[in-house]
Design an enzyme around this catalytic site. Structure first.
Site, short mmCIF file in Angstrom:
data_model
loop_
_atom_site.label_atom_id
_atom_site.label_comp_id
_atom_site.label_asym_id
_atom_site.label_seq_id
_atom_site.Cartn_x
_atom_site.Cartn_y
_atom_site.Cartn_z
CB CYS A 260 10.59 -1.24 2.29
SG CYS A 260 11.02 -0.88 0.57
CD GLU B 244 9.93 -2.07 7.76
OE1 GLU B 244 10.30 -1.59 6.68
OE2 GLU B 244 9.40 -3.21 7.85
CB ILE B 245 9.01 2.81 13.26
CG1 ILE B 245 9.91 2.44 14.44
CG2 ILE B 245 7.84 3.69 13.71
CD1 ILE B 245 10.60 3.63 15.09
CG PHE C 162 -2.66 7.07 13.84
CD1 PHE C 162 -2.07 8.29 13.58
CD2 PHE C 162 -3.48 6.96 14.96
CE1 PHE C 162 -2.27 9.38 14.41
CE2 PHE C 162 -3.69 8.03 15.79
CZ PHE C 162 -3.08 9.25 15.52
CD1 TRP D 281 -0.39 -1.45 3.23
CD2 TRP D 281 0.46 0.62 3.37
NE1 TRP D 281 0.30 -1.36 4.42
CE2 TRP D 281 0.82 -0.09 4.54
CE3 TRP D 281 0.87 1.94 3.24
CZ2 TRP D 281 1.58 0.47 5.56
CZ3 TRP D 281 1.64 2.51 4.26
CH2 TRP D 281 1.98 1.78 5.39
CD GLU E 19 11.09 -4.09 -1.44
OE1 GLU E 19 11.35 -3.96 -0.21
OE2 GLU E 19 10.30 -3.37 -2.06
CE LYS F 187 -4.49 -9.13 -1.33
NZ LYS F 187 -4.01 -8.08 -0.41
N GLY G 72 10.98 -6.05 4.55
CA GLY G 72 11.21 -4.91 5.43
C GLY G 72 12.65 -4.47 5.50
#
Length: 560
Positions: free
Chosen positions: A361, A458-459, A409, A227, A327, A251, A329
């Site tokens: 990423c 990873e944030i 969020f 996304w 591919e 997809k 994080g």
């Protein structure tokens, strides 16, 4: 179907507050911000003037409803139509889900929710198009012409496509229109150019044999895109897959289905045969899992989180052992050496992390700074974050829009709390901006230690973590002390330092005194748990080709 169409030629929601820019191709979203500050008001959002026509699945060249379920909002129509008509529409309409506006959380449109049965239909269409259709049998030059026509048509529709991308994703419109869509166009032209240049080799053999290799398409390629960059990753996967002669089942991410459906319609208008490109919107555990485990899918490519990538790889292995490109994080280091211009280093490190709301990423999410310039860097990084312009992504001059959805969020805010609780120094930010939508203040932490969650995990948000190193050995040790290995940035004026770090860093891409350079010809992919295989460039073609050796006896050959 008209009942499925969101026919909303919407106007700007607050005309008295809007001053349209006087010039520029992309000036329609011309409300300007007057100050560069995270305190910029998150006021009433601009309503895009675009009609959303394509919310169904695209299978075999036709937009169709999902095979299962029905649209639960239809009963409200009973006050307008007869029960008989209601009954017919219940039978006609499949299951849908809402796609949301990240600026408000409001529903933009309801989109067909594909499931296992829809994946079966899409794969069957792709299989028939590959086995019986014209696509793999037409000349490579003819395929390239279709791809070139699509690139030209996409370029003509840049504003509409960028509007959908911003509305569905929350990224700044200027970023989508002036950077990303041109990159998508360039990528398709790049691979269109490759289509008729793919060939095998003639191989010398020890004996009376003629040996040649053929580079052949796999067949049906299953592609799963994320996304954060829906169309950019669409081009990275669809471009080489089609150039090599495969057919595709794509997809989309459930958060951002609209732009892929729109541009795939343009692809068919460019002459793409039915069944060559099929698009299914839906969720990972249903549509994504079905595609990954499908026995008639010959190749799989996935971009997303490492955790989901493991699931995808397992499903592929446990079904038909289809090859998988991943591919995944990253937790990329951005190394600032003591010899560089600090102001330039601050700006580059800022962009490396905060670009696309930090939802990248390969974001430079671990800023490693030499101890001799650390304090100066932190102060200037804080000042730059405070100047970052956050607001409605349709406004001119906005640098940062909202995060994608409430789940992301809340995840980011949780990491921020973790950073505070673990003893890192919160220099600025750390809170929601405004009271509506998924906006987060640009956040900077200093005194970050290697064992903190904000330094290790990873944030995927606008959170910069700054730590220090004393020499190159420590910089390399810190940079490589991660399960990820997607990318790294190095800021130095010393060629020997650059060469040392380039070879020492265990990552797929190293940017020297630059960052996020995504030229169509430059391969991209990760080491370690950041994935396997490469996308883009000539290396991206190999992901969609099989190698076949052909050996023929020679008799009385004049030479060997």
């Amino acid at each position: 179907m008209a009942a499925r169409r969101l026919s909303s030629l919407l106007s700007l929601s607050s005309p008295s507050a809007i001053a349209l820019a006087s010039s520029g191709r992309f000036s329609r979203w011309g409300r300007r911000v007057s100050s560069f500050s995270t305190s910029a008001a998150i006021d009433e959002p601009i309503n895009p003037s675009i009609q959303i026509d394509h919310t169904q699945l695209l299978i075999n060249g036709q937009f169709i409803d999902a095979a299962s379920g029905y649209n639960s909002v239809l009963p409200c129509m009973i006050i307008f139509v007869t029960i008989e008509l209601i009954h017919d529409d219940f039978l006609a309409l499949g299951k849908t889900f809402p796609t949301l506006d990240p600026r408000t959380g409001d529903v933009i449109a309801r989109v067909a929710e594909g499931d296992a049965e829809d994946i079966n239909r899409a794969v069957a269409a792709a299989r028939k198009a590959f086995d019986e259709g014209p696509w793999p049998k037409m000349t490579a030059y003819e395929r390239s012409r279709i791809m070139f026509r699509f690139a030209d048509l996409l370029e003509k529709h840049t504003e509409e496509v960028a509007t959908l991308e911003t509305w569905d994703n929350g990224k700044p419109f200027e970023q989508a229109a002036k950077i990303e869509i041109p990159m998508v166009v360039r990528m398709f032209r790049y691979y269109a150019g490759w289509a008729d240049k793919i060939h095998g080799l003639t191989v010398p053999a020890d004996g009376q044999h003629h040996v040649q290799t053929l580079h052949e398409p796999y067949g049906v390629a299953g592609l799963i895109i994320p996304w954060n960059f829906p169309l950019l990753l669409y081009s990275w996967k669809v471009g080489p897959a089609l150039a090599c002669g495969n057919t595709v089942v794509l997809k989309t991410a459930e958060q951002t289905p609209l732009s892929a459906l729109y541009v795939s319609k343009l692809f068919h208008e460019s002459g793409l045969p039915p069944g060559v490109l099929n698009v299914v919107s839906g969720f990972g555990p249903t549509a994504g899992a079905s595609l990954s485990s499908h026995m008639d899918v010959n190749k799989l490519s996935f971009t997303g989180s490492t955790a989901t990538g493991k699931v995808v790889l397992g499903l592929a292995a446990n079904s038909n052992l289809k090859p998988v490109t991943l591919e995944l994080g990253g937790k990329s280091p951005f190394i600032v050496c003591e010899d560089g211009d600090i102001d330039k280093a601050v700006e580059l490190a800022h962009s490396a992390l905060f670009f696309n709301q930090g939802q990248c990423c390969c974001a430079g999410s671990r800023t490693l700074v030499h101890e001799s310039v650390y304090d100066e860097f932190v102060e200037k990084a804080k000042a730059r974050a405070l100047k970052r312009v956050v607001g409605d992504p349709f406004k001119t001059g906005i640098e940062q829009g909202p995060q994608i959805d409430n789940e992301q969020f809340q995840k980011i805010l949780k990491y921020i709390r973790s950073g505070i609780e673990s003893g890192a120094t919160l220099e600025t930010g750390g809170e929601q901006l405004g009271s509506k939508g998924y906006y987060i203040q640009p956040t900077v932490f200093s005194n970050v230690q290697d064992d903190m969650l904000i330094a290790r995990e990873e944030i995927f948000g606008p959170v910069q973590s700054i730590s220090k190193f004393k020499d190159l050995n420590e910089a390399v040790q810190k940079a490589n002390a991660s399960s990820y290995g997607l990318a790294a940035g190095v800021f130095t004026q010393n060629l020997e330092t650059a060469n040392t770090l380039t070879r020492a860093l265990r990552v797929g891409t190293v940017w020297i005194n630059c960052y996020d350079i995504f030229d169509a010809a430059v391969p991209f992919g990760g080491f370690k748990m950041s994935g396997q295989g490469r996308e883009k460039g000539i290396y991206g073609l190999s992901s969609y080709l099989q190698i076949k050796a052909v050996v023929t006896p020679l008799k009385n050959s004049a030479w060997l």
